[in-house]
Design a protein around this motif. Structure first.
Motif, PDB file in Angstrom:
ATOM      1  N   ARG A 177       0.975  -1.094  -0.226  1.00  0.00           N
ATOM      2  CA  ARG A 177      -0.129  -0.103   0.057  1.00  0.00           C
ATOM      3  C   ARG A 177       0.871   1.267  -0.036  1.00  0.00           C
ATOM      4  N   ASN A 178       0.394   2.096  -0.691  1.00  0.00           N
ATOM      5  CA  ASN A 178       0.889   3.727  -0.570  1.00  0.00           C
ATOM      6  C   ASN A 178       0.467   4.503   0.847  1.00  0.00           C
ATOM      7  N   LEU A 179       1.192   5.772   1.012  1.00  0.00           N
ATOM      8  CA  LEU A 179       0.541   6.082   2.335  1.00  0.00           C
ATOM      9  C   LEU A 179      -0.697   6.829   2.020  1.00  0.00           C
ATOM     10  N   GLY A 181      -3.060   4.632   1.872  1.00  0.00           N
ATOM     11  CA  GLY A 181      -3.632   3.384   2.244  1.00  0.00           C
ATOM     12  C   GLY A 181      -4.244   2.544   1.104  1.00  0.00           C
ATOM     13  N   PHE A 182      -4.036   2.941  -0.120  1.00  0.00           N
ATOM     14  CA  PHE A 182      -4.524   2.131  -1.504  1.00  0.00           C
ATOM     15  C   PHE A 182      -3.292   1.206  -1.836  1.00  0.00           C
ATOM     16  N   LYS A 183      -3.736  -0.094  -2.132  1.00  0.00           N
ATOM     17  CA  LYS A 183      -2.945  -0.743  -2.981  1.00  0.00           C
ATOM     18  C   LYS A 183      -2.359  -0.283  -4.096  1.00  0.00           C
ATOM     19  N   ASP A 184      -0.881  -0.349  -4.238  1.00  0.00           N
ATOM     20  CA  ASP A 184      -0.305   0.494  -5.671  1.00  0.00           C
ATOM     21  C   ASP A 184       0.589  -0.640  -6.188  1.00  0.00           C
ATOM     22  N   ARG A 225       4.456  14.960  -2.694  1.00  0.00           N
ATOM     23  CA  ARG A 225       3.896  14.756  -1.244  1.00  0.00           C
ATOM     24  C   ARG A 225       2.466  14.626  -1.212  1.00  0.00           C
ATOM     25  N   ASN A 226       2.007  13.896  -0.145  1.00  0.00           N
ATOM     26  CA  ASN A 226       0.708  13.521  -0.089  1.00  0.00           C
ATOM     27  C   ASN A 226       0.210  14.275   1.011  1.00  0.00           C
ATOM     28  N   PHE A 227      -0.758  14.837   1.044  1.00  0.00           N
ATOM     29  CA  PHE A 227      -1.418  15.973   2.323  1.00  0.00           C
ATOM     30  C   PHE A 227      -2.315  14.696   2.922  1.00  0.00           C
ATOM     31  N   LEU A 293       1.169   2.634 -21.969  1.00  0.00           N
ATOM     32  CA  LEU A 293       1.576   1.985 -20.412  1.00  0.00           C
ATOM     33  C   LEU A 293       3.001   2.314 -20.222  1.00  0.00           C
ATOM     34  N   ILE A 294       3.004   2.180 -18.890  1.00  0.00           N
ATOM     35  CA  ILE A 294       4.490   2.475 -18.048  1.00  0.00           C
ATOM     36  C   ILE A 294       4.869   1.717 -17.157  1.00  0.00           C
ATOM     37  N   LEU A 295       5.922   1.333 -16.765  1.00  0.00           N
ATOM     38  CA  LEU A 295       6.532   0.512 -15.696  1.00  0.00           C
ATOM     39  C   LEU A 295       6.465   1.182 -14.518  1.00  0.00           C
ATOM     40  N   GLY A 314       4.960  11.300   1.262  1.00  0.00           N
ATOM     41  CA  GLY A 314       4.433  10.873   0.039  1.00  0.00           C
ATOM     42  C   GLY A 314       4.996   9.902  -0.676  1.00  0.00           C
ATOM     43  N   LEU A 315       4.960  10.068  -1.982  1.00  0.00           N
ATOM     44  CA  LEU A 315       5.461   8.901  -2.961  1.00  0.00           C
ATOM     45  C   LEU A 315       6.561   9.569  -3.765  1.00  0.00           C
ATOM     46  N   LEU A 316       7.728   8.519  -3.571  1.00  0.00           N
ATOM     47  CA  LEU A 316       8.777   8.697  -4.691  1.00  0.00           C
ATOM     48  C   LEU A 316       8.217   7.916  -5.773  1.00  0.00           C
ATOM     49  N   PHE A 317       7.868   8.685  -6.771  1.00  0.00           N
ATOM     50  CA  PHE A 317       7.257   8.043  -7.749  1.00  0.00           C
ATOM     51  C   PHE A 317       8.352   7.875  -8.927  1.00  0.00           C
ATOM     52  N   ILE A 318       8.513   6.367  -9.538  1.00  0.00           N
ATOM     53  CA  ILE A 318       9.351   6.439 -10.292  1.00  0.00           C
ATOM     54  C   ILE A 318       8.875   5.376 -11.571  1.00  0.00           C
ATOM     55  N   ARG A 334      -2.830  13.594 -19.081  1.00  0.00           N
ATOM     56  CA  ARG A 334      -4.014  13.057 -18.678  1.00  0.00           C
ATOM     57  C   ARG A 334      -4.554  13.310 -17.396  1.00  0.00           C
ATOM     58  N   LEU A 335      -3.543  13.047 -16.318  1.00  0.00           N
ATOM     59  CA  LEU A 335      -4.059  13.156 -14.979  1.00  0.00           C
ATOM     60  C   LEU A 335      -3.948  14.798 -14.450  1.00  0.00           C
ATOM     61  N   ASN A 336      -3.416  15.720 -15.204  1.00  0.00           N
ATOM     62  CA  ASN A 336      -3.560  16.901 -14.871  1.00  0.00           C
ATOM     63  C   ASN A 336      -5.086  17.409 -14.417  1.00  0.00           C
ATOM     64  N   PRO A 339      -9.105  14.962  -9.399  1.00  0.00           N
ATOM     65  CA  PRO A 339      -9.449  15.365  -8.161  1.00  0.00           C
ATOM     66  C   PRO A 339      -8.333  14.969  -6.968  1.00  0.00           C
ATOM     67  N   LEU A 340      -7.501  13.773  -7.452  1.00  0.00           N
ATOM     68  CA  LEU A 340      -6.546  13.498  -6.489  1.00  0.00           C
ATOM     69  C   LEU A 340      -5.591  14.602  -6.244  1.00  0.00           C
ATOM     70  N   GLU A 341      -5.449  15.648  -7.145  1.00  0.00           N
ATOM     71  CA  GLU A 341      -4.668  16.866  -7.144  1.00  0.00           C
ATOM     72  C   GLU A 341      -4.845  17.555  -5.564  1.00  0.00           C
TER      73      GLU A 341
HETATM   74  C1  HEM Z   1      -2.889   3.339 -10.591  1.00  0.00           C
HETATM   75  C2  HEM Z   1      -2.137   6.064  -6.377  1.00  0.00           C
HETATM   76  C3  HEM Z   1       0.645   9.142  -9.057  1.00  0.00           C
HETATM   77  C4  HEM Z   1      -0.142   6.637 -13.016  1.00  0.00           C
HETATM   78  C5  HEM Z   1      -2.702   3.821  -9.437  1.00  0.00           C
HETATM   79  C6  HEM Z   1      -3.428   3.371  -8.129  1.00  0.00           C
HETATM   80  C7  HEM Z   1      -3.202   3.835  -7.040  1.00  0.00           C
HETATM   81  C8  HEM Z   1      -2.656   4.990  -7.400  1.00  0.00           C
HETATM   82  C9  HEM Z   1      -3.627   3.906  -5.670  1.00  0.00           C
HETATM   83  C10 HEM Z   1      -4.266   1.912  -8.291  1.00  0.00           C
HETATM   84  C11 HEM Z   1      -3.511   0.631  -8.077  1.00  0.00           C
HETATM   85  C12 HEM Z   1      -2.503   0.212  -9.170  1.00  0.00           C
HETATM   86  O1  HEM Z   1      -3.088  -0.132 -10.279  1.00  0.00           O
HETATM   87  O2  HEM Z   1      -1.187   0.486  -8.895  1.00  0.00           O
HETATM   88  C13 HEM Z   1      -1.388   6.990  -7.009  1.00  0.00           C
HETATM   89  C14 HEM Z   1      -0.837   8.006  -5.877  1.00  0.00           C
HETATM   90  C15 HEM Z   1      -0.238   9.064  -6.608  1.00  0.00           C
HETATM   91  C16 HEM Z   1      -0.238   8.487  -8.030  1.00  0.00           C
HETATM   92  C17 HEM Z   1      -1.317   8.154  -4.580  1.00  0.00           C
HETATM   93  C18 HEM Z   1       0.630  10.174  -6.304  1.00  0.00           C
HETATM   94  C19 HEM Z   1       0.920  10.361  -5.095  1.00  0.00           C
HETATM   95  C20 HEM Z   1       0.865   8.676 -10.213  1.00  0.00           C
HETATM   96  C21 HEM Z   1       1.599   9.252 -11.363  1.00  0.00           C
HETATM   97  C22 HEM Z   1       1.132   8.516 -12.580  1.00  0.00           C
HETATM   98  C23 HEM Z   1       0.366   7.545 -12.074  1.00  0.00           C
HETATM   99  C24 HEM Z   1       2.458  10.767 -11.296  1.00  0.00           C
HETATM  100  C25 HEM Z   1       1.649   8.988 -13.967  1.00  0.00           C
HETATM  101  C26 HEM Z   1       1.847   9.958 -14.474  1.00  0.00           C
HETATM  102  C27 HEM Z   1      -0.766   5.497 -12.714  1.00  0.00           C
HETATM  103  C28 HEM Z   1      -1.102   4.594 -13.626  1.00  0.00           C
HETATM  104  C29 HEM Z   1      -1.600   3.291 -12.907  1.00  0.00           C
HETATM  105  C30 HEM Z   1      -2.077   4.014 -11.481  1.00  0.00           C
HETATM  106  C31 HEM Z   1      -0.727   4.140 -15.167  1.00  0.00           C
HETATM  107  C32 HEM Z   1      -2.512   2.212 -13.274  1.00  0.00           C
HETATM  108  C33 HEM Z   1      -3.823   2.524 -13.962  1.00  0.00           C
HETATM  109  C34 HEM Z   1      -4.454   1.218 -14.808  1.00  0.00           C
HETATM  110  O3  HEM Z   1      -3.857   0.649 -15.556  1.00  0.00           O
HETATM  111  O4  HEM Z   1      -5.696   0.730 -14.451  1.00  0.00           O
HETATM  112  N1  HEM Z   1      -2.115   4.870  -8.794  1.00  0.00           N
HETATM  113  N2  HEM Z   1      -0.613   7.388  -8.169  1.00  0.00           N
HETATM  114  N3  HEM Z   1      -0.045   7.680 -10.784  1.00  0.00           N
HETATM  115  N4  HEM Z   1      -1.281   5.282 -11.589  1.00  0.00           N
HETATM  116 FE1  HEM Z   1      -1.124   6.385  -9.862  1.00  0.00          FE
END
Ligand code: HEM
Length: 370
Positions: A177-179, A181-184, A225-227, A293-295, A314-318, A334-336, A339-341
């Motif tokens: 899980r990320n911070l 609380g959701f599976k990531d 950063r996550n608030f 798609l991204i890894l 927060g998340l060290l997103f890589i 697309r994410l710009n 609501p998560l913002e």
């Molecule tokens: C999926 C959280 C930032 C791209 C997810 C999921 C969560 C999550 C909970 C669902 C579980 C999963 O499939 O992994 C977050 C949080 C973020 C964040 C808390 C910031 C703090 C980002 C960013 C990107 C991104 C910056 C890319 C620009 C994706 C993608 C998926 C995903 C591609 C999979 C969607 C799918 O294929 O169904 N994220 N994410 N996320 N996130 Fe994020």
């Protein structure tokens, strides 16, 4: 397996199963000549060989500083360590005459609409991703690299992170899980699938990249950063609509189990999964979006407290992809506005090109570039 290979066509640390502890360090390169840049890459290669494979550092006259910090005792254990090296767009400026060799999409990371980037947490000529089982192994590796490159590298910024251990009780699938609380990581492409990794991650000979870059990849780092105080006061239903998944199980809103595939085709108005849910925006699952798609290979981070008394975590997103525009840049655009913002703020990071692997013992990192 406790020892990661350091030789191969690809560098370790990209499709390698995520280790529990991660550390990203960005450097300014102090070298000014091409010959010194080569010395830097040769030194990095040598240190990576020793640190990842382990061994006993040489014993020397105690009148001199010891060659090893000693953090791991007299014998350095591999501890699942991988060290991954990338280069930033600034390395291709006039200093080393490499401008003509810049990977076609490598630019200084732009500012996206929700970003509040801090200059001292961004960019860098060189990036090193260090991952292993333990924090002290990562710190040991970093100190070793810093000690061996005093006239070549200067640390610019760094960020540590961790992956929570699997929670045993009753959880069928084990995405950590990320911070929030959701599976990531649930919907990530399969890092064990070579065909998929060649299609999405590793630069191929038929691409528009320079020949030296084949078997490298673009690495994106974002310190987000996550608030969490605000998030923890948000109703569960709203949290789940924002992400597009159920919190306890990780299942999509259209399914029951974590690995059920989200279905959007019968829901054009977003009645079951909001159109602006994070996962629906990030991957709308249309035929066209297959090329986006991204890894993802992120770590959670927890840094302490901000000046205003908020938890700084927060998340060290890589993430990795062979096509930066179609990958991260497209998904982020697309994410710009999502609501998560309201609950996240990107403050740092950078774009880097992860060098191809070290082919054999006579080769060094970045050899094809130089
Ligand atoms: C999926 C959280 C930032 C791209 C997810 C999921 C969560 C999550 C909970 C669902 C579980 C999963 O499939 O992994 C977050 C949080 C973020 C964040 C808390 C910031 C703090 C980002 C960013 C990107 C991104 C910056 C890319 C620009 C994706 C993608 C998926 C995903 C591609 C999979 C969607 C799918 O294929 O169904 N994220 N994410 N996320 N996130 Fe994020």
């Amino acid at each position: 397996q406790d020892r990661q290979p350091y030789l191969g066509i690809y560098q370790a640390g990209v499709t390698t199963p995520r280790q529990p502890m991660g550390l990203v360090v960005a450097f300014d390169v102090l070298a000014t000549k091409r010959t010194d840049l080569e010395r830097l890459f040769r030194t990095l290669t040598e240190r990576i060989a020793f640190l990842t494979q382990g061994g006993t550092p040489p014993v020397i006259d105690p009148k001199f500083p010891p060659p090893d910090s000693g953090l791991m005792g007299p014998v350095v254990a591999p501890d699942n360590l991988s060290i991954t090296v990338g280069v930033g767009a600034s390395l291709f400026d006039q200093r080393f005459g490499l401008a003509g060799k810049k990977p076609s999409q490598l630019v200084r990371m732009p500012q996206f609409s929700n970003d509040a980037l801090k200059e001292d947490l961004c960019h860098g000529d060189l990036m090193v991703q260090i991952c292993s089982n333990t924090t002290d192994t990562n710190i040991h590796a970093l100190r070793d690299i810093v000690k061996n490159t005093p006239d070549l590298l200067m640390v610019r910024w760094r960020q540590e992170g961790f992956v929570p251990p699997p929670r045993a009780a009753g959880e069928k699938q084990s995405s950590p899980r990320n911070l929030l609380g959701f599976k990531d990581g649930t919907a990530n492409p399969d890092h064990n699938n070579d065909v998929e990794m060649k299609r999405l991650v590793w630069v191929q000979p038929d691409s528009s990249e320079p020949a030296w870059a084949i078997n490298g990849t673009y690495g994106v780092v974002r310190i987000i950063r996550n608030f969490v105080e605000r998030w923890d006061r948000t109703p569960l239903q709203e949290q789940e609509s924002i992400i597009g998944r159920h919190k306890p199980t990780g299942a999509p809103l259209t399914g029951k189990a974590e690995l059920d595939l989200p279905v959007y085709s019968d829901d054009p108005e977003g009645k079951r999964t909001p159109l602006d849910a994070h996962i629906r925006l990030a991957n709308p699952r249309t035929p066209e979006s297959l090329k986006n798609l991204i890894l993802r290979r992120p770590f959670n981070y927890s840094n302490g407290v901000t000046k205003s008394g908020q938890l700084d975590m927060g998340l060290l997103f890589i993430c990795f992809q062979s096509d930066l525009e179609a990958g991260f840049a497209h998904v982020q655009s697309r994410l710009n506005g999502e609501p998560l913002e309201e609950y996240i703020k990107p403050v740092g990071g950078g774009y880097f090109f992860i060098l191809p692997g070290i082919a054999d013992k006579s080769a060094f990192l970045g050899q094809s570039l130089l």
